[in-house]
Design an enzyme around this catalytic site. Structure first.
Site, PDB file in Angstrom:
ATOM      1  N   GLN A  69      11.977  14.845  11.439  1.00 65.60           N
ATOM      2  CA  GLN A  69      10.949  13.864  11.786  1.00 65.60           C
ATOM      3  C   GLN A  69       9.649  14.536  12.225  1.00 65.60           C
ATOM      4  OE1 GLN A  69      11.354  10.544  10.904  1.00 65.60           O
ATOM      5  NE2 GLN A  69      12.955  11.781   9.963  1.00 65.60           N
TER       6      GLN A  69
ATOM      7  N   HIS B  63      -2.286 -40.035  20.392  1.00 69.13           N
ATOM      8  CA  HIS B  63      -0.929 -39.754  19.921  1.00 69.13           C
ATOM      9  C   HIS B  63      -0.032 -40.989  20.113  1.00 69.13           C
ATOM     10  CE1 HIS B  63      -2.318 -35.635  19.873  1.00 69.13           C
ATOM     11  NE2 HIS B  63      -1.143 -35.156  19.530  1.00 69.13           N
TER      12      HIS B  63
ATOM     13  N   HIS C 135       6.824  15.130   9.671  1.00 70.83           N
ATOM     14  CA  HIS C 135       6.041  14.015   9.113  1.00 70.83           C
ATOM     15  C   HIS C 135       4.579  14.059   9.524  1.00 70.83           C
ATOM     16  CE1 HIS C 135       8.481  11.287   6.817  1.00 70.83           C
ATOM     17  NE2 HIS C 135       9.450  11.294   7.707  1.00 70.83           N
TER      18      HIS C 135
ATOM     19  N   TYR D 124       0.846  -1.192   0.000  1.00 71.05           N
ATOM     20  CA  TYR D 124       0.000   0.000   0.000  1.00 71.05           C
ATOM     21  C   TYR D 124       0.882   1.243   0.000  1.00 71.05           C
ATOM     22  CZ  TYR D 124      -3.590   3.357   1.089  1.00 71.05           C
ATOM     23  OH  TYR D 124      -4.443   4.431   1.017  1.00 71.05           O
TER      24      TYR D 124
ATOM     25  N   ASP E  26      16.411   7.361   5.607  1.00 76.59           N
ATOM     26  CA  ASP E  26      15.090   7.370   4.965  1.00 76.59           C
ATOM     27  C   ASP E  26      15.182   7.093   3.471  1.00 76.59           C
ATOM     28  OD1 ASP E  26      13.707   7.940   7.242  1.00 76.59           O
ATOM     29  OD2 ASP E  26      13.569  10.104   6.886  1.00 76.59           O
TER      30      ASP E  26
ATOM     31  N   SER F 189       6.003   8.984  13.196  1.00 80.14           N
ATOM     32  CA  SER F 189       7.475   8.979  13.211  1.00 80.14           C
ATOM     33  C   SER F 189       8.054   9.450  14.541  1.00 80.14           C
ATOM     34  CB  SER F 189       7.966   9.922  12.112  1.00 80.14           C
ATOM     35  OG  SER F 189       8.908   9.282  11.314  1.00 80.14           O
TER      36      SER F 189
ATOM     37  N   ASN G  24      -2.946   5.916   6.509  1.00 71.95           N
ATOM     38  CA  ASN G  24      -3.628   6.673   7.570  1.00 71.95           C
ATOM     39  C   ASN G  24      -4.339   5.712   8.529  1.00 71.95           C
ATOM     40  OD1 ASN G  24      -5.963   5.822   6.302  1.00 71.95           O
ATOM     41  ND2 ASN G  24      -6.363   7.792   5.315  1.00 71.95           N
TER      42      ASN G  24
ATOM     43  N   GLU H   2      12.127   4.814  17.303  1.00 63.86           N
ATOM     44  CA  GLU H   2      12.239   4.357  15.919  1.00 63.86           C
ATOM     45  C   GLU H   2      13.626   4.708  15.364  1.00 63.86           C
ATOM     46  OE1 GLU H   2       9.690   6.507  13.301  1.00 63.86           O
ATOM     47  OE2 GLU H   2       9.757   4.984  11.725  1.00 63.86           O
ATOM     48  N   HIS H   3      14.002   5.990  15.486  1.00 67.18           N
ATOM     49  CA  HIS H   3      15.313   6.452  15.030  1.00 67.18           C
ATOM     50  C   HIS H   3      16.077   7.017  16.214  1.00 67.18           C
ATOM     51  CE1 HIS H   3      12.470   7.293  11.597  1.00 67.18           C
ATOM     52  NE2 HIS H   3      13.365   6.547  10.971  1.00 67.18           N
TER      53      HIS H   3
ATOM     54  N   GLN I 180     -10.652   0.231   1.664  1.00 63.36           N
ATOM     55  CA  GLN I 180     -11.096  -0.585   0.523  1.00 63.36           C
ATOM     56  C   GLN I 180      -9.922  -1.208  -0.221  1.00 63.36           C
ATOM     57  OE1 GLN I 180     -11.667   2.639   1.011  1.00 63.36           O
ATOM     58  NE2 GLN I 180     -11.428   3.864  -0.846  1.00 63.36           N
TER      59      GLN I 180
ATOM     60  N   GLU J  91       0.685 -36.699  28.815  1.00 66.94           N
ATOM     61  CA  GLU J  91      -0.213 -35.572  28.537  1.00 66.94           C
ATOM     62  C   GLU J  91      -1.658 -36.019  28.332  1.00 66.94           C
ATOM     63  OE1 GLU J  91       1.463 -33.184  25.380  1.00 66.94           O
ATOM     64  OE2 GLU J  91       3.146 -32.564  26.646  1.00 66.94           O
TER      65      GLU J  91
END
Lengths: 427, 427
Positions: free
Chosen positions: B251, B412, B254, B121, B353, B229, B206, B319-320, B183, B407
């Site tokens: 950052q 088994h 973003h 995506y 990046d 971010s 999003n 993250e960074h 969708q 068990e």
């Protein structure tokens, strides 16, 4: 067993539903209670649902010592040997980092390190499986996880099963708690006064455990949400019907929702297996469970060619796939999607459940298309490392700034350019 | 920027909320519509939300050719060079299978194979990032995924951005669709008349995209749900305030929910960075976004020692993480939890990046404690293989049967034992 002829149109992919809205609401409420009231909520729930009035959630060293003392030494030896096989198989999964150096003095690297802590949920009662302790703990140990915790619901008398405690002891695990269901998962995820939170939760459980794991996912890591057990067997006329039937039943006895599927080119075998299943079922201690699984979730598919069976198996992407054909190795080569493949007559599925060394935590519900057995990889994480030299920056700064501006991210471009700004005043 | 003194009590771990109940309900309804009405629902939603009246969801070869023709050749060269660096870094992530043979003729093995199909995506509009195409597609290609699909919401005129189409072209991707939001995720997960379902969905989006990915998870695989971010910078008095500020802002621009954190031992640097952030912010095109992130989700933490800063960084698990100290390498060695570490003054975050080769899809929300960058590992799966010989079965059948009975799984035990049952009648 129901017999269905394979045809190009039919879909045999499996999906099992995931809990009612009421169950989801109940699980959310339990997690909230544990977050707010900690141990006190844990003790209350344990009394309410497990019928056990505990003073402390933690299993004492003495309890473990006593369990080891009274445990059958032969079984302890069997568990130890199984653990050795499992450890040997998982040792090969150790991942290494790497580093790529450039001539301009810069490098990029990948560092691999274990997660710090993991919590294993072990179901209680009749489903308190020592083998699950081995299968979940050993990959974490091989990965190097420094804190490994077990949690399992106690019996009414407030104890855990000897098999579980002895398995923990064999593996050197000493941090064991008594608690089950969604509250146990909540404690592992968020911590209580006596249970420190972990970074990852693994292990099977009932629908409440599964829903709780889904709920806390993201705040901590979880392993897959395992669905009911599945076995598919590809067999031709060379297979023995009693063995095929026995293997189908070995998975059917796990759960009324379990699925046992035979894929065969032989009508004769199909008939014989059907009869054998019925006959063997009658004397099985877990007849009711296995019978329900056979009646409602199990099918014999008849194909014209082995080709057709392979296509169907790949569509099904079963948790366990046995291949009992004359050319079993060749058929196995062409299986794209399965959690584990058992090749040939002597590779009965329970061998993988207990002993061979492969992990018995496997993808269900046709997710073997994109998921894998629990492994050392599940207990490590990777950190990317970038060290740019002044020269590398000089050589590439314009390209990077252009790419940033192409995306409308002026701040990114300026960050890279800032290294050449005047420096008099701003330190 | 807000300045806070580090002290042992404070928690700086980050968590960001995950969508309202209304949004969840809306997303479920959209997914249901797409499952029921396929392309017709897709076209309807695309007209409603993207304002684009499409005849076909698929991007034509001609559209890609035209985009390539009118695209700045210098930028195409930059993208190609970035792609080469990314490919080089990810090539080292190729995983191999292994096989362990026993003297008794049995073996256990792990087979590694690519998943069959992946859908990426790509967000639309101002967030249509060519770099995201590179970062998601290349690991899938290195893994050997045979079908890779892009999907991205069109502009009102029914087109996708040239940058996205050119990136696809550079990578040899030709299956590109026009659709966005929940969708698009539904179409990738369940398929429509014109879009065949994939096995794994990756890529940012999003809140509707994130919720839809969460919803379809299990039916298909998804990558992580990326949050806003984050950047954290450990800096001492050797750092330049304008560079620190520029990197923080890179950052912050973003997302209004992005987080930029400075961890420093220097009050002087803290003051100077605060001033620089304010000053640089004023001329930033995305001032409103970056300003909100700085005001609401960004902090300067003052510590007494580098030690304290390291502890805080490990708790934050950002993250960074940039390290701009005199002994940057030594500090980096002691970072346990971060998505990516940028060492030294010339390793400005946007280099990662776009260009260095490491993946920019990284764990946010303090999940670097247990999660990792998107990688080749995310596009493969592993199948366990067990082949037991008659001898191996003979040697171990009693142990396995005992473990099964421990068990309570008689079925088994019998499955393993069935290989020695009498065979006259049952073939």
């Amino acid at each position: 067993m129901k017999v269905v002829r394979l045809s190009s149109g039919i879909s045999i992919r499996r999906t099992i539903a995931e809990g009612t809205e009421q169950q989801v609401t109940a699980v959310k409420a339990i997690i909230q209670e544990v977050r707010e009231h900690g141990d006190q909520a844990m003790l209350r729930y344990t009394e309410k649902w497990d019928g056990a009035k505990l003073i402390s959630l933690r299993v004492t060293d003495e309890e473990i010592t006593q369990a080891v003392k009274r445990f059958d030494p032969q079984l302890a030896k069997d568990l130890t040997e199984a653990a050795e096989n499992i450890r040997a198989y998982h040792e090969s999964q150790q991942q290494k980092g790497y580093r790529l150096d450039s001539e301009d003095g810069s490098y990029v690297a990948q560092r691999v390190s274990p997660i710090e802590s993991a919590g294993l949920y072990v179901p209680g009662g009749t489903a308190a499986y020592p083998s699950s302790v081995l299968m979940n703990v050993i990959p974490a140990q091989v990965a190097g996880v420094s804190r490994i915790v077990l949690i399992s619901p106690p019996s009414q008398d407030g104890t855990l099963s000897d098999g579980v405690l002895v398995s923990a002891h064999i593996l050197g695990i000493t941090e064991v708690y008594k608690s089950g269901g969604a509250q146990a998962i909540a404690a592992l995820a968020y911590g209580t006064e006596s249970i420190a939170a972990v970074d990852k939760i693994t292990g099977p459980g009932n629908i409440f455990v599964a829903l709780a794991k889904r709920e806390v996912n993201g705040d901590v890591a979880i392993d897959m949400i395992a669905g009911p057990s599945e076995i598919a067997i590809i067999a031709d006329e060379s297979a023995y019907a009693d063995e095929v039937a026995a293997d189908l039943l070995s998975q059917a006895e796990h759960d009324p929702l379990a699925s046992a599927v035979l894929l065969t080119t032989s009508e004769k075998l199909a008939d014989a297996v059907s009869k054998q299943v019925k006959q063997q079922l009658a004397s099985l201690p877990r007849e009711a469970i296995a019978g329900a699984a056979i009646a409602n979730h199990s099918v014999i598919y008849l194909g014209k060619t082995i080709e057709e069976l392979i296509t169907a198996a790949n569509q099904l992407a079963p948790e366990h796939l046995e291949i009992m054909t004359t050319d079993a190795e060749a058929v196995a080569e062409r299986i794209l999607h399965a959690g584990a493949i058992f090749i040939g007559r002597f590779s009965s599925e329970p061998i993988g459940d207990y002993f061979a060394g492969t992990n018995h935590v496997l993808p269900t519900n046709s997710t073997a298309r994109f998921s894998s057995a629990l492994a050392v990889y599940d207990f490590i994480k990777r950190t990317s490392i970038i060290r740019y030299s002044e020269k590398a920056w000089e050589n590439n700064k314009e390209k990077i700034a252009r790419l940033a501006r192409l995306e409308g991210l002026e701040g990114h471009a300026r960050a890279v350019e800032s290294r050449s700004w005047k420096k008099e005043t701003n330190k």
